[in-house]
Design a protein around this motif. Sequence first.
Motif, mmCIF file in Angstrom:
data_model
loop_
_atom_site.group_PDB
_atom_site.id
_atom_site.type_symbol
_atom_site.label_atom_id
_atom_site.label_comp_id
_atom_site.label_asym_id
_atom_site.label_seq_id
_atom_site.Cartn_x
_atom_site.Cartn_y
_atom_site.Cartn_z
ATOM 1 N N TYR A 210 4.325 43.025 3.074
ATOM 2 C CA TYR A 210 3.725 44.014 2.684
ATOM 3 C C TYR A 210 4.130 45.560 2.660
ATOM 4 O O TYR A 210 4.710 45.780 3.679
ATOM 5 C CB TYR A 210 2.375 44.062 3.616
ATOM 6 C CG TYR A 210 1.587 42.682 3.626
ATOM 7 C CD1 TYR A 210 1.012 42.301 2.399
ATOM 8 C CD2 TYR A 210 1.240 42.330 4.922
ATOM 9 C CE1 TYR A 210 0.273 41.024 2.433
ATOM 10 C CE2 TYR A 210 0.749 40.906 4.799
ATOM 11 C CZ TYR A 210 0.308 40.344 3.682
ATOM 12 O OH TYR A 210 -0.573 39.265 3.580
ATOM 13 N N ARG A 211 3.920 46.290 1.795
ATOM 14 C CA ARG A 211 4.559 47.640 1.636
ATOM 15 C C ARG A 211 3.351 48.535 1.730
ATOM 16 O O ARG A 211 2.541 48.536 0.795
ATOM 17 C CB ARG A 211 5.368 47.976 0.586
ATOM 18 C CG ARG A 211 6.824 47.015 0.392
ATOM 19 C CD ARG A 211 7.586 47.348 -0.536
ATOM 20 N NE ARG A 211 7.167 47.139 -1.952
ATOM 21 C CZ ARG A 211 7.118 45.778 -2.637
ATOM 22 N NH1 ARG A 211 7.467 44.612 -1.779
ATOM 23 N NH2 ARG A 211 6.558 45.806 -3.837
ATOM 24 N N ASP A 216 -2.970 51.811 0.463
ATOM 25 C CA ASP A 216 -2.685 51.035 -0.619
ATOM 26 C C ASP A 216 -1.688 50.232 -0.109
ATOM 27 O O ASP A 216 -0.526 50.469 0.778
ATOM 28 C CB ASP A 216 -2.418 51.713 -1.657
ATOM 29 C CG ASP A 216 -3.512 52.582 -2.420
ATOM 30 O OD1 ASP A 216 -4.567 52.238 -2.234
ATOM 31 O OD2 ASP A 216 -3.069 53.578 -3.333
ATOM 32 N N ILE A 217 -1.740 48.667 -0.466
ATOM 33 C CA ILE A 217 -0.893 48.052 -0.220
ATOM 34 C C ILE A 217 -0.136 47.160 -1.317
ATOM 35 O O ILE A 217 -0.877 46.893 -2.278
ATOM 36 C CB ILE A 217 -1.340 46.865 0.735
ATOM 37 C CG1 ILE A 217 -1.913 47.417 2.055
ATOM 38 C CG2 ILE A 217 -0.565 45.584 1.269
ATOM 39 C CD1 ILE A 217 -2.773 46.338 2.790
ATOM 40 N N ARG A 262 -9.045 46.052 -1.566
ATOM 41 C CA ARG A 262 -8.448 45.047 -0.942
ATOM 42 C C ARG A 262 -7.216 45.424 -0.124
ATOM 43 O O ARG A 262 -6.498 44.793 0.662
ATOM 44 C CB ARG A 262 -7.789 43.791 -2.022
ATOM 45 C CG ARG A 262 -8.708 43.055 -2.427
ATOM 46 C CD ARG A 262 -9.416 41.705 -1.480
ATOM 47 N NE ARG A 262 -10.528 41.053 -2.047
ATOM 48 C CZ ARG A 262 -11.027 40.102 -1.331
ATOM 49 N NH1 ARG A 262 -10.732 39.821 -0.251
ATOM 50 N NH2 ARG A 262 -11.882 39.383 -2.115
ATOM 51 N N GLY A 263 -6.988 46.894 -0.018
ATOM 52 C CA GLY A 263 -5.896 47.477 0.716
ATOM 53 C C GLY A 263 -6.606 47.713 2.276
ATOM 54 O O GLY A 263 -7.454 46.959 2.733
ATOM 55 N N ALA A 271 -12.177 51.856 0.836
ATOM 56 C CA ALA A 271 -11.025 50.880 1.416
ATOM 57 C C ALA A 271 -9.865 51.347 0.318
ATOM 58 O O ALA A 271 -10.321 51.780 -0.971
ATOM 59 C CB ALA A 271 -11.159 49.600 1.659
ATOM 60 N N GLY A 272 -8.554 51.132 0.698
ATOM 61 C CA GLY A 272 -7.550 51.263 -0.311
ATOM 62 C C GLY A 272 -7.483 50.045 -1.089
ATOM 63 O O GLY A 272 -8.394 49.226 -1.294
ATOM 64 N N ASP A 273 -6.362 49.876 -2.203
ATOM 65 C CA ASP A 273 -6.513 49.131 -3.211
ATOM 66 C C ASP A 273 -4.879 48.223 -2.801
ATOM 67 O O ASP A 273 -4.195 48.839 -2.164
ATOM 68 C CB ASP A 273 -6.316 49.312 -4.638
ATOM 69 C CG ASP A 273 -7.515 50.190 -4.983
ATOM 70 O OD1 ASP A 273 -8.631 49.983 -4.414
ATOM 71 O OD2 ASP A 273 -7.472 51.340 -5.745
#
Length: 316
Positions: A210-211, A216-217, A262-263, A271-273
């Motif tokens: 994961y980054r 965001d991921i 889904r982040g 939530a982030g993506d």
Amino acid sequence: MATTDYYQILGVSRTAGQDDIQRAYRKLARRHHPDINREPGAEETFKQINEAYEVLSDDRKRARYDRFGDAWRQVPEGYEGPAPGAGPFPGAGGRRVYVHNPGRGSVGTGLDDLLGGLFGGGFGPATRFSAPGADSEAELELPVEDAYTGGRRRITLQTSAGARGYEVAIPAGVTDGQRIRLAGQGAAGLGGGPRGDLYLVVRLAPHPRYRVEGRDITVDLPVAPWEAALGASVPVDTPGGPVRVQVPPGSSTGRRLRLRGRGMPHPRGTAGDLYAEVRIVVPPQPSAAERALWQRLAEASGFDPRAQRVAAAGRP
């Protein structure tokens, strides 16, 4: 950046408004982010920029910094030293602050005398001085999965008095640089005053898959050549568990597929993506049957990936 002047670090004046401070921070953060700037010292510079922004973007902290300079963290937050008209302490020589000493009126003193009095000298017992303890900071390194799910964790920090354990409630979706407050776990107060607070600054540990950028991921998505060419529904790992993503036909390496929400979670917002980045993987040791199929495809296909790349580069 050898200076500890937060205004100089961000390149703004001491009268700068919050909009100017935010613009300066964003510009410098993009330039010096360790993922972008690989020069030696970039990470340390990035930390100084974040520290400067953390203080100057908070009106309460900024006021204390303007008054006490580099010593603002050591002076107890509840301290009410300056008398009306005394003026702020600029953080370096010249002016004086004023401390009320019962029975003696207002006594002028320099900052060194002030701190000496607060931490063991200067004031006599007749002053009956009492003040809360100073706040403290420590870094808390978390795996991405722990930051994603949150929960209670037992941690151990090395202090001047030795190792000390803490029970920490980690919010789900905590991000890099976010602070977790442990009330009453900072430095001891003076004259019976309450303890300060301990702030844990979250640092996300590097992860093999994961980054993370903000909330965001990004994760690599390995796909077979035929899945990329024909399209397929394939599984992708996320910190919240595996999900399936639809790879569109004709996908090439580098294509980013967005999975909204889904982040990293956000307790008080959106939530982030998660971005699944396509990586085409070929069989490392194809069988004879596979080689024959690849050969038939090579003979039947007129596709030239290099010609496609040249055409794309020449397109206005």
